[in-house]
Each structure stands twice: as structure tokens, then as C-alpha cells.
Design a protein around this motif. Structure first.
Motif, short mmCIF file in Angstrom:
data_model
loop_
_atom_site.label_atom_id
_atom_site.label_comp_id
_atom_site.label_asym_id
_atom_site.label_seq_id
_atom_site.Cartn_x
_atom_site.Cartn_y
_atom_site.Cartn_z
N UNK A 104 42.06 42.25 49.34
CA UNK A 104 41.25 43.00 48.38
C UNK A 104 40.44 42.05 47.50
N UNK A 105 41.07 41.00 46.99
CA UNK A 105 40.34 40.02 46.17
C UNK A 105 39.24 39.34 46.98
N UNK A 106 39.55 39.00 48.23
CA UNK A 106 38.56 38.37 49.11
C UNK A 106 37.34 39.29 49.30
N UNK A 107 37.61 40.56 49.55
CA UNK A 107 36.53 41.53 49.78
C UNK A 107 35.68 41.70 48.53
N UNK A 108 36.32 41.90 47.39
CA UNK A 108 35.57 42.19 46.16
C UNK A 108 34.77 40.98 45.68
N UNK A 109 35.33 39.79 45.85
CA UNK A 109 34.59 38.58 45.48
C UNK A 109 33.40 38.37 46.42
N UNK A 110 33.63 38.53 47.72
CA UNK A 110 32.57 38.33 48.71
C UNK A 110 31.47 39.37 48.60
N UNK A 111 31.86 40.61 48.26
CA UNK A 111 30.89 41.70 48.14
C UNK A 111 30.22 41.73 46.77
N UNK A 112 30.63 40.81 45.91
CA UNK A 112 30.02 40.65 44.59
C UNK A 112 29.97 41.97 43.81
N UNK A 113 31.13 42.60 43.71
CA UNK A 113 31.18 43.86 42.95
C UNK A 113 31.06 43.56 41.45
N UNK A 114 30.48 44.50 40.74
CA UNK A 114 30.38 44.36 39.27
C UNK A 114 31.71 44.71 38.61
N UNK A 115 32.37 45.73 39.16
CA UNK A 115 33.64 46.19 38.61
C UNK A 115 34.67 46.27 39.72
N UNK A 116 35.85 45.69 39.49
CA UNK A 116 36.95 45.78 40.45
C UNK A 116 38.08 46.56 39.78
N UNK A 117 38.44 47.69 40.38
CA UNK A 117 39.52 48.52 39.83
C UNK A 117 40.73 48.32 40.73
N UNK A 118 41.81 47.78 40.15
CA UNK A 118 42.98 47.37 40.93
C UNK A 118 44.20 48.21 40.53
N UNK A 119 44.76 48.91 41.51
CA UNK A 119 45.98 49.68 41.28
C UNK A 119 47.19 48.80 41.58
N UNK A 120 48.14 48.78 40.67
CA UNK A 120 49.40 48.07 40.89
C UNK A 120 50.13 48.70 42.07
N UNK A 121 50.79 47.87 42.88
CA UNK A 121 51.54 48.40 44.01
C UNK A 121 52.87 48.99 43.58
N UNK A 122 53.69 48.18 42.91
CA UNK A 122 55.03 48.60 42.49
C UNK A 122 55.39 47.90 41.19
N UNK A 123 55.69 48.67 40.17
CA UNK A 123 56.08 48.08 38.89
C UNK A 123 54.89 47.57 38.12
N UNK A 124 54.79 46.25 38.01
CA UNK A 124 53.69 45.63 37.26
C UNK A 124 53.94 44.17 37.01
N UNK A 125 55.00 43.86 36.27
CA UNK A 125 55.30 42.49 35.86
C UNK A 125 55.41 41.55 37.06
N UNK A 126 56.10 41.99 38.12
CA UNK A 126 56.33 41.14 39.29
C UNK A 126 55.51 41.59 40.49
#
Length: 546
Positions: A130-152
Motif C-alpha cells: 500500500x505504501x509503495x502504491x501510494x508513494x509511486x502514484x503520488x497521492x495527495x491524501x493517503x487514508x490508512x485503516x489499521x488492520x488489528x489493534x493499533x499500537x502493534x
């Protein structure tokens, strides 16, 4: 898909992951790919929570896209195709681009594996992708959903988000996050970063105390949003259904407004107007998220009718799909389903009365209104199509569903328990072949669900069900169509189905059987609630080709 599936760890679903220093390893993977510095250049909205975090992300994406920005959103899980997890400008990433970025990440990581650093587990790899795609596609805004929990969570490698959000919290993944709301809230608030603004919705006191304490420690400006006021929509409705979406929409509005302010894009255009900007309204009204409070009208594949609601098209088969799998989300799903079927019946009553009035006038006499409504009421059959993973607790989920529906006067006439087609050990794309092989299938979990259901509906254990007598090659593998239409009191029993429920070994068989039932009983409308698992919902959508 074979390569991605090979990354699935062999631990049982729900067990703690084998990697203890996940974020350190994530940083190593990102460094190998040269992404470690570029992540900080993304303007990220990071969202954690138990319920509604995916919907909140989708609302944020739609709002910012309508504001004219190039957006990227990462959500999980996918329902049909793994590319659903990565949206660019509101559309699943194309197959060509997915393959390009996938092989770039895969090959470079594989070349750099050592005894100490193997290929990443599945979700870590997808997060990296996801990070590779969003950086390469030069998005202005990246909205990232946590997979499980948050801290870890692997997404918490984000060090400098633009803004963070926490959706409604509840009891889920307790085997990993802890068995109290306070412990769960501690994991979720783990995405907070020093002095970075954060927003949350009203929470139970036990959870809110932990969130407030964490915000105070990190000097995080924290704001609690109130439920969204639909009057701000200027007559339009939210794109995602259900009363719970008012909380998600309000959180998304706050996150999007903060993102615009912190990136210097709020400007004069919005400051003078205290009302919700038109771009926000368009985003909220057009947001779409499959498998969450989704209604699909289905007709027989052989039907030539283009309008599914036409009385000349025979019976109706309506699927209500929601991937609820926690006690809180099951209750929310039940409320949504109850309201949805009531609205549908009200609209059907109206059209039914008009049609009968016209026919009565033509015949020179009037029918009693009560009789027509009674005829219509008899034509509705509400069916539950259910499965859940064995780490869930159906003793809690099923009663919560039944009791919440019953409190609104909604009852299921039948329940069907069916295994998922998708496997936890295999990642699929839209082109993946659906297996029809029933050999060796284990239905013990489905029979367990059926026993729980029968105890709920009958108030006692059913002794007529003999699981050991069930044979895949038996001619009675499917109930007769009368099973759906006879009164429960008629005693339609056999070895694999009872008066109120049935175990069916195949989802494709189940969908075909429901379609056949509707075809053969054109006066009946089947309202099928599909819930308990996002995997089940995705499988049904794939079969319905939606």
C-alpha cells in the motif's frame, strides 16, 4: 495469488502473531524498498477502531476526492479481489499497476531475505505494498485503516500522520488485544503521535478514560465528535446505510476538515461558510463500500426482466449483506436489517394497494384493504444465511441478532448455515475459480451453529438432528422447496434440516436453491440476511457477480 498466499502464517486465526518486534521489521522492509523516508511525505489519515473504521476511511476518501485531491485508501479485508484493498481516486487499483508494484516489492524483498529476515507475513506485505502504491502514484491524501489493534499493527510504522481517528470501540479480537474495553482502547490509542490532532466518537467511559489519558501523555489535541446531523445533507442521504454511519460520517467530516487545515488547503473557500461544504456533501452521499449494509436485488439468471421490482418478473430474491462479526456490529446489523425490510414493506404496501385498487375498479368492485395487506404480508419470508469463523462466539452473536430483530418486530422464518467458499489459507482475485468439489468437506461447525440456532428458536435442545447421518451424496442434500414455505408447525424434518433451519454444504448450491425456490413460487418474496463473516459476504457477492 499463489505468491501472496504463501505469506499466510500457519498460526490459527486469532492466535498471537509469531513476530514480536513487528514495527522494527517493518522498518527494515521499508528501508530495503527505499520507502522509509518517503512515507513521511505522505499526508496520512490514520484510522483505528473496532467498528466502522473502514467506512470512516471510505467517507474520508470520497470527501477529499470531491475536494479535488488525488486519493489513496488502504482497507481490509477484501471481499472478492485483493485489489479492493488499494483504491486510487475511489477505484480499485488496475490489474496492470497492481502487478507492476507487486513484483517490484516481491522481487526486491526476496533478493534481500536472510536467515534473520524472511519474507514478511501477509498483512505486513500488503501494508508495504500500500505504501509503495501510494508513494509511486503520488497521492495527495493517503487514508490508512489499521488492520488489528493499533499500537502493534504494521500500519503503525507511520511516524508523522496528518491526523488520527478512533471509531467506536467494542469487544473483538480479545485473544490479542485483551478482554476489557480499557485494554482494547490502549491498543487503539497506540496510533496517537505527539501533538498530532486526533478525533474520536463517543465511547464507553472505560474506553474513553484510556483514550483521554493517552492523548494527555502525548499532548494530542483530542476532539470527540457528535453524531452527524443529516439536515446538513441538503436533502441527500449518506452513501452508506444504517444509523451507525452517522457516527462514522461525523468522524470523517472532522478528519477531512483537519486534514485540509493542516495541509494548508482549507483556505478562504470554506472559512466564510459555516455550513457543510458542497464537496463534503457530495463525498458523503456518493461513498460506496461493498458488503457493509448493502442490498442486492437478484432475479433468476434466465429472466428477461430488466426491472427486478416488476410484478411480472415473478418472485423476488433480495439479499441484505453485512459482514458483522462482533456482538456490537451484529446488533447494529440487526437494527439496519429491521429498518430496511420495514421500509421495503411499506413501499410494497403502497404499490400493492394502488395495483389492487386499479384492478378492483376495472372489475367493478372494491377489495377490503385488510385482506390485501394480509395477502402481501404472507408473501414475505425472511431468511438468515449465516456463518462465522470458529474464533467467534455464536452463543453471543446469534442471540444478539435474533433479540435485536425481535425488538423491532422482525423474525426469521428459516435459517441456513453454510461454509464459506473462500479459505483463510488462500488469497483470491476476481478471476479465481470457484471450486464445486464437496468431497471431504467438514460441516461440524455449521451443525454446531444450527444446534445453537434451534435452541434459541425452540428454547430447548433439538434431538431430531443427527449429524452423523448426513451424507454428501445423499439425495436429500438440499431441503425440498416446501421447507421455505410450509409453516414451522407442519414438522418438515429430515436428517439435515429441521422445521426452522438447514445445513447446506455448498454456497453455490444454496444460491441456486434460493433462486429455484423463488422461480417456483412467484408470489413469494425472500429477504435473505447474509451476515456473520465478511468472507461469507464476499463469497455471496462473487456468486451474484456484484
Amino acid at each position: 495469488m499463489e505468491k501472496i498466499s504463501s505469506l499466510i502464517t500457519r498460526q490459527r486465526r486469532g492466535e498471537k502473531p509469531p513476530i514480536s518486534n513487528k514495527l522494527e521489521i517493518m522498518s527494515l522492509y521499508l528501508k530495503i524498498l527505499g520507502l522509509d523516508e518517503d512515507i513521511n511525505k505522505l499526508n496520512i489519515i490514520h484510522v483505528a477502531g473496532t467498528k466502522g473504521k473502514g467506512s470512516t476511511c471510505i467517507f474520508c476518501e470520497a470527501i477529499l476526492r470531491e475536494c479535488g485531491f488525488r486519493t489513496g485508501v488502504f482497507t481490509s479485508p477484501h471481499l472478492i479481489d485483493v485489489r479492493e484493498r488499494f483504491r486510487i481516486d475511489g477505484i480499485d487499483i488496475s490489474e496492470d499497476k497492481f502487478l507492476q508494484y507487486f513484483w517490484d516489492c516481491w522481487n526486491r524483498l526476496e533478493e534481500n531475505t536472510t536467515e534473520q529476515l524472511s519474507m514478511p507475513p501477509l498483512f505486513l506485505f500488503l501494508t508495504i505494498l500500500a505504501f509503495k502504491i501510494f508513494i509511486s502514484e503520488q497521492v495527495d491524501a493517503a487514508i490508512i485503516e489499521v488492520g488489528l489493534g493499533g499500537k502493534e499493527d504494521s500500519t503503525n510504522v507511520i511516524k508523522e500522520p496528518t491526523v488520527c481517528g478512533i471509531t467506536s470501540l467494542g469487544m473483538d479480537h480479545t485473544e490479542i488485544l485483551g478482554d476489557t474495553l480499557g485494554q482494547i482502547a490502549s491498543h487503539k490509542a497506540g496510533i496517537f503521535k505527539p501533538k498530532v490532532p486526533a478525533f474520536t466518537v463517543p465511547q464507553p467511559p472505560e474506553a474513553m478514560d484510556v483514550i483521554l489519558e493517552r492523548a494527555k501523555e502525548l499532548m494530542v489535541p483530542l476532539e470527540v465528535t457528535e453524531p452527524f446531523d443529516c439536515k446538513q445533507m441538503k436533502g441527500l442521504e449518506l452513501g452508506l446505510s444504517g444509523d451507525h454511519q452517522f457516527y462514522n460520517a461525523a468522524l470523517a467530516v472532522s478528519l477531512s476538515r483537519c486534514w485540509l487545515q493542516r495541509t494548508g488547503n482549507w483556505g478562504k473557500k470554506y472559512q466564510k461558510d459555516s455550513n457543510l461544504p458542497d464537496e463534503f456533501i457530495r463525498g458523503l452521499s456518493t461513498a460506496h463500500f461493498s458488503g457493509r449494509a448493502q442490498i442486492v436485488y437478484d432475479s433468476s439468471p434466465n429472466s428477461d426482466c430488466s426491472e427486478i421490482l416488476s410484478k411480472n418478473c415473478g418472485g423476488e430474491l433480495i439479499f441484505y449483506l453485512d459482514g458483522a462479526h462482533s456482538p456490537e456490529s451484529m446488533e447494529t446489523c440487526a437494527k439496519w436489517f429491521s429498518n430496511a425490510v420495514k421500509r421495503y414493506e411499506i413501499s410494497s404496501h403502497s404499490s400493492f394497494e394502488v395495483e389492487n385498487a386499479e384492478e378492483s375498479l376495472e372489475n367493478g368492485h372494491f377489495l377490503h384493504e385488510s385482506k390485501t395487506l394480509e395477502q402481501l404480508e404472507k408473501s414475505f419470508r425472511r431468511i438468515l444465511l449465516f456463518n462465522c469463523l470458529d474464533v467467534r462466539n455464536p452463543h453471543i452473536l446469534l442471540p444478539r441478532l435474533v433479540n435485536t430483530c425481535a425488538s423491532s418486530g422482525i423474525y426469521f422464518s428459516r435459517a441456513l448455515f453454510v461454509p464459506n467458499m473462500s479459505k483463510y489459507s488462500k488469497v483470491t482475485s476476481g478471476a479465481s475459480v470457484i471450486s464445486s468439489d464437496l468431497h471431504g468437506i467438514d460441516l461440524s461447525w455449521q451443525f454446531n451453529l444450527q444446534r445453537i440456532w434451534e435452541k434459541i428458536t425452540h428454547g430447548k435442545e433439538m434431538t431430531t438432528l443427527l449429524e452423523k447421518d448426513f451424507k454428501i451424496d445423499n439425495k436429500e442434500i438440499l431441503p425440498p422447496h416446501e421447507f421455505l414455505y410450509d409453516d414451522a408447525s407442519s414438522g418438515c424434518h429430515s436428517h439435515n434440516y429441521l422445521a426452522r433451519s438447514a445445513v447446506i454444504p455448498s454456497l453455490p448450491l444454496t444460491i441456486k436453491w434460493l433462486r429455484d425456490c423463488v422461480r417456483d413460487h412467484p408470489s413469494t418474496r425472500l429477504q435473505v440476511l447474509v451476515t456473520g463473516s465478511l468472507h461469507l459476504v464476499g463469497d455471496v457477492l462473487k456468486l451474484l457477480k456484484r
